[in-house]
Design an enzyme around this catalytic site. Structure first.
Site, PDB file in Angstrom:
ATOM      1  N   HIS A  21      -0.179   6.503  -1.775  1.00  0.00           N
ATOM      2  CA  HIS A  21       1.072   6.703  -0.626  1.00  0.00           C
ATOM      3  C   HIS A  21       1.581   8.303  -1.706  1.00  0.00           C
ATOM      4  O   HIS A  21       0.710   8.935  -2.341  1.00  0.00           O
ATOM      5  CB  HIS A  21       2.355   6.073  -0.489  1.00  0.00           C
ATOM      6  CG  HIS A  21       2.644   5.502  -1.804  1.00  0.00           C
ATOM      7  ND1 HIS A  21       3.561   5.948  -2.936  1.00  0.00           N
ATOM      8  CD2 HIS A  21       2.199   4.243  -2.343  1.00  0.00           C
ATOM      9  CE1 HIS A  21       3.878   5.990  -3.427  1.00  0.00           C
ATOM     10  NE2 HIS A  21       3.059   4.549  -3.886  1.00  0.00           N
ATOM     11  N   HIS A  24       0.991   8.558  -5.658  1.00  0.00           N
ATOM     12  CA  HIS A  24      -0.347   8.482  -6.236  1.00  0.00           C
ATOM     13  C   HIS A  24      -0.267  10.070  -5.378  1.00  0.00           C
ATOM     14  O   HIS A  24      -0.538  10.618  -6.756  1.00  0.00           O
ATOM     15  CB  HIS A  24      -1.006   7.430  -5.499  1.00  0.00           C
ATOM     16  CG  HIS A  24      -0.540   6.018  -5.507  1.00  0.00           C
ATOM     17  ND1 HIS A  24      -0.300   5.964  -4.124  1.00  0.00           N
ATOM     18  CD2 HIS A  24      -0.091   4.948  -6.156  1.00  0.00           C
ATOM     19  CE1 HIS A  24      -0.249   3.834  -4.274  1.00  0.00           C
ATOM     20  NE2 HIS A  24      -0.543   4.258  -5.467  1.00  0.00           N
ATOM     21  N   CYS A 129       4.300 -11.051 -13.960  1.00  0.00           N
ATOM     22  CA  CYS A 129       5.435 -10.346 -12.425  1.00  0.00           C
ATOM     23  C   CYS A 129       3.573  -9.896 -11.927  1.00  0.00           C
ATOM     24  O   CYS A 129       2.286  -9.391 -12.602  1.00  0.00           O
ATOM     25  CB  CYS A 129       5.531  -9.169 -12.732  1.00  0.00           C
ATOM     26  SG  CYS A 129       5.489  -8.938 -11.200  1.00  0.00           S
ATOM     27  N   CYS A 132       3.157  -6.104 -11.517  1.00  0.00           N
ATOM     28  CA  CYS A 132       2.603  -5.332 -12.377  1.00  0.00           C
ATOM     29  C   CYS A 132       1.473  -5.564 -13.443  1.00  0.00           C
ATOM     30  O   CYS A 132       1.616  -5.275 -14.397  1.00  0.00           O
ATOM     31  CB  CYS A 132       4.343  -5.580 -13.506  1.00  0.00           C
ATOM     32  SG  CYS A 132       5.553  -5.098 -12.950  1.00  0.00           S
ATOM     33  N   CYS A 146      11.675  -9.391 -12.118  1.00  0.00           N
ATOM     34  CA  CYS A 146      10.830  -8.447 -12.526  1.00  0.00           C
ATOM     35  C   CYS A 146      11.614  -7.522 -12.151  1.00  0.00           C
ATOM     36  O   CYS A 146      12.257  -7.116 -11.394  1.00  0.00           O
ATOM     37  CB  CYS A 146       9.983  -7.694 -12.048  1.00  0.00           C
ATOM     38  SG  CYS A 146       8.734  -6.342 -12.225  1.00  0.00           S
ATOM     39  N   HIS A 149      10.163  -5.207 -10.113  1.00  0.00           N
ATOM     40  CA  HIS A 149       9.728  -4.939  -8.605  1.00  0.00           C
ATOM     41  C   HIS A 149      10.749  -6.324  -7.350  1.00  0.00           C
ATOM     42  O   HIS A 149      11.025  -6.405  -6.571  1.00  0.00           O
ATOM     43  CB  HIS A 149       8.172  -6.106  -8.509  1.00  0.00           C
ATOM     44  CG  HIS A 149       7.348  -5.551  -8.821  1.00  0.00           C
ATOM     45  ND1 HIS A 149       6.804  -5.088 -10.231  1.00  0.00           N
ATOM     46  CD2 HIS A 149       6.419  -4.739  -8.233  1.00  0.00           C
ATOM     47  CE1 HIS A 149       6.136  -4.360  -9.610  1.00  0.00           C
ATOM     48  NE2 HIS A 149       5.287  -4.194  -8.084  1.00  0.00           N
ATOM     49  N   LYS A 298      12.907   3.531  -4.645  1.00  0.00           N
ATOM     50  CA  LYS A 298      11.124   3.730  -4.921  1.00  0.00           C
ATOM     51  C   LYS A 298      10.884   3.222  -3.680  1.00  0.00           C
ATOM     52  O   LYS A 298      10.943   2.467  -2.630  1.00  0.00           O
ATOM     53  CB  LYS A 298      11.191   3.027  -5.955  1.00  0.00           C
ATOM     54  CG  LYS A 298       9.966   3.404  -6.492  1.00  0.00           C
ATOM     55  CD  LYS A 298       8.837   2.109  -7.217  1.00  0.00           C
ATOM     56  CE  LYS A 298       7.784   2.804  -8.257  1.00  0.00           C
ATOM     57  NZ  LYS A 298       6.663   1.675  -8.289  1.00  0.00           N
ATOM     58  N   LYS A 301       6.211  -0.719  -0.012  1.00  0.00           N
ATOM     59  CA  LYS A 301       5.794  -1.539   1.392  1.00  0.00           C
ATOM     60  C   LYS A 301       5.823  -2.516   2.161  1.00  0.00           C
ATOM     61  O   LYS A 301       6.775  -1.770   2.823  1.00  0.00           O
ATOM     62  CB  LYS A 301       3.879  -2.019   1.114  1.00  0.00           C
ATOM     63  CG  LYS A 301       3.613  -1.984   2.576  1.00  0.00           C
ATOM     64  CD  LYS A 301       1.420  -2.212   2.419  1.00  0.00           C
ATOM     65  CE  LYS A 301       1.591  -3.725   2.240  1.00  0.00           C
ATOM     66  NZ  LYS A 301       0.437  -4.056   2.243  1.00  0.00           N
TER      67      LYS A 301
END
Ligand code: MSP
Length: 625
Positions: A21, A24, A129, A132, A146, A149, A298, A301
């Site tokens: 995405h 990246h 997690c 991660c 986490c 996340h 952030k 998905k």
């Protein structure tokens, strides 16, 4: 940047559990811009990117599809490779952690560290997690979840191998203290030093094959595979040739690691301690950038707010996307992605400023100088000013990029382009061609040379469209020096480089503007250059009680303005004050005295107060938004 260096730059290697995405794409474009920039200044560059193909996340993604993990990786890899190709990423090596060359280096390092006594076997219960791919301690959790996340962790109890990370804690603190540029930006370095004030736990570096077998087998225990981070970080030394090509490794290592802030801990704590244990020299810099946020959160998905770079490329082209990402993010801070800001930035910087200058200059040359860049033998004071400014901008841009202040470097180039548009307006070559063709030639040569320099400076950010400009100008070579453009080269025909994006004004906004008639658009506002100016001298204008004549400094430029403030301020009071002026106001003559700009003041009835900057840290010539 006069000495030539070897420059090794890396991106994180991306997980293949999902398609790439905009986040990246951002890190990879940033690395590409830096790599291209270093190539243009003559450095030898090694730009490494790649894929992180082991670990639980990847295994689970493959399980979901009902295929073997390797097949899943092979299916995912082209998505990244194709995107990088579309984004004009010129990497030198693309590493995949499932490659033999990498697996054998990981096993050699594990063996070396094990034999040194830095790896031991123990039972461990921890909170893990999967997102991660790492264990967390209770104190690192936020509301028991986490911190990355925002989801519960799994409690895992098993016998595992541990790397003695704690053994290197003090050595790492000393190293960070002694090498202030090792972790950047500074606030990230402080975050790591803060973390290192607590005792450092050892690192679990194995996973039992009963739970996960998608990984590199430990060379000293066949029942275990290597923890994905211990495997992945080593890619940075596999690629330049650690243990396989000494000469190449010596040439390239140490690297500049570009990472997102989410993986700071693994890069700034795990990696350096692994390096200490393996007896290798440390990386040069670990630079953590912020996140691209979408709707202020952030991108992920699960939140459904992921921006797909391919959609933007198809609609607006690669270079505008690269430009936007580089211009909008202050390296080290978070930035918000929105279509509205993308279009605004595109229309103001690319369509209005850069594109406009290019089309004006090329059209005028085509129309009046038979498609030939005109000859220009002598420069007047005006053109020498432009030349000086160009030389200053070249230096400034190099300095800023060296300090990773890319957005500022781009703004510097755009300011230069805006100043050339202004120069064109002042000189009006379209009028000059009728009366003084020689002067028109001089102006158009100066504007073309400025355009060439701007296109070269922007080339690392927008390689394609800059090349079209350079090509059109018949420019050969990459010399960043004034006066390279040859007067006789033929201009070729070109299509509009940055056609304006039309914005549909939503109904509500339309209503608002009809109600409030004095509303201006952002583009209109942006046309006024408000700048800080230092008052160097002030005196009354003879024969009037109202006017003061001020000598001011605006950056590296000295100017004179006439202002109607004599009834409110004594001349001496104003000296050394940092005031605010409209810097791009057309010069005028007041009582026979030239005035270049207008100062800003608040006035109500009989009261008037100048707008004055109350900090000593703001230099003259600073733009005000
Ligand atoms: N595989 C690990 C990295 C191992 S490096 C030895 C990993 N991969 S990842 O696919 O999750 O990619 C992480 C990187 O992608 C981030 O560190 C950052 O560089 C980039 N980004 C992912 N999302 C991002 C944003 N929303 N904004 C900016 N960059 C982000 O972690």
């Amino acid at each position: 940047m006069s000495t030539k260096n070897n420059y090794f730059i890396t991106t994180p290697i991306y997980y293949v559990n999902d398609k790439p995405h905009i986040g990246h794409a951002y890190t990879t474009i940033l690395a590409d811009v830096l790599a291209r920039f270093h190539r243009t200044v003559g450095d030898e560059v090694f730009f490494l990117t790649g894929l992180d193909e082991h670990g639980l996340k990847v295994q689970q993604a493959a399980d979901k599809k009902g295929i073997r993990p390797q097949l899943h990786c092979d299916e995912m890899a082209p998505r990244f490779i194709n995107l990088w190709e579309k984004l004009h990423i010129q990497y030198d090596d693309f590493i995949r952690t499932t490659e033999k060359r990498h697996e054998s280096v990981v096993q050699s390092i594990l063996k070396k560290v094990y034999e040194k006594g830095d790896i031991y076997f123990d039972e461990y219960t921890g909170l893990y997690c999967i997102g991660c791919e790492r264990f967390y301690t209770e104190k690192e959790l936020v509301d028991g979840k986490c911190p990355q996340h925002d989801r519960p962790l799994e409690t895992i109890k098993e016998k595992n191998y541990f790397f003695k990370m704690s053994k290197y804690q003090q050595q790492l603190i000393n190293y960070i203290d002694d090498n202030p540029d090792f972790i950047q930006p500074k606030h990230r370095k402080n975050e790591i030093l803060g973390f290192l004030r607590q005792p450092l736990d050892d690192l679990c570096i194995s996973r039992t094959k009963c739970r996960l077998n998608w990984g590199i087998e430990l060379p000293f225990d066949k029942d275990y595979v290597t923890y994905v981070w211990f495997d992945a970080l080593i890619n940075y030394i596999t690629a330049p040739g650690y243990l396989t090509d000494d000469k190449s490794f010596k040439k390239w290592w140490p690297a500049v690691h570009l990472i997102g802030k989410d993986i700071l801990m693994t890069h700034a704590v795990y990696w350096p301690t692994m390096i200490f244990s393996a007896n290798i020299s440390q990386a040069q810099t670990i630079f953590a950038h912020g996140w691209w946020l979408s709707d202020d959160s952030k991108m992920s998905k699960s939140l459904g707010n992921v921006i797909n770079p391919l959609d933007l490329i198809d609609k607006y082209g690669v270079d505008p996307l690269r430009y936007y990402l580089m211009r909008e993010m202050v390296l080290g801070q978070d930035a918000s992605f929105s279509m509205e800001s993308f279009i605004k930035r595109y229309n103001s910087d690319l369509a209005n400023d850069f594109g406009n200058l290019f089309s004006r200059v090329s059209t005028l040359i085509a129309k009046n100088f038979e498609n030939t860049i005109p000859q220009c033998d002598e420069l007047t004071e005006e053109e020498i000013k432009v030349q000086k400014r160009a030389e200053f901008v070249i230096e400034q841009v190099h300095e800023l990029i060296k300090k990773m202040r890319i957005n500022e470097a781009i703004e510097e180039i755009l300011q230069f382009i805006r100043s050339i548009n202004k120069y064109m307006e002042q000189q009006a070559p379209w009028k000059l061609v009728k009366s003084d063709k020689l002067s028109a030639a001089r102006v158009l040569y100066t504007a073309s040379e400025s355009l060439r320099i701007s296109a070269l400076l922007l080339h690392p950010v927008m390689p394609n469209r800059s090349e079209i400009i350079l090509d059109t100008l018949g420019s050969i070579g990459t010399e960043l020096k004034w006066g390279i453009l040859k007067s006789k080269k033929i201009l070729k025909k070109h299509a509009p480089l940055f056609p304006r994006i039309k914005v549909e004004t939503p109904m509500v906004e339309k209503i608002k503007t009809t109600v409030q008639e004095n509303v201006i658009t952002y583009d209109e506002f942006e046309k006024s250059e408000l700048k800080t100016a230092l008052v160097l001298g002030a005196e009354k204008v003879e024969g009037t009680n109202r006017l003061l004549k001020l000598q001011i400094e605006v950056g590296d430029e000295k100017r004179q303005i006439v202002a109607g403030v004599a009834e409110y301020y004594n001349p001496e009071e104003l000296i050394s004050k940092m005031i605010v002026i409209v810097a791009n106001l057309e010069p005028s003559t007041v009582r026979g005295i030239e005035s270049s700009g207008m100062l800003l003041a608040a006035k109500k009835g009989k009261e008037l107060s100048l707008i004055i900057i109350d900090s000593d840290n703001v230099e003259s010539g600073t733009r005000i938004f």
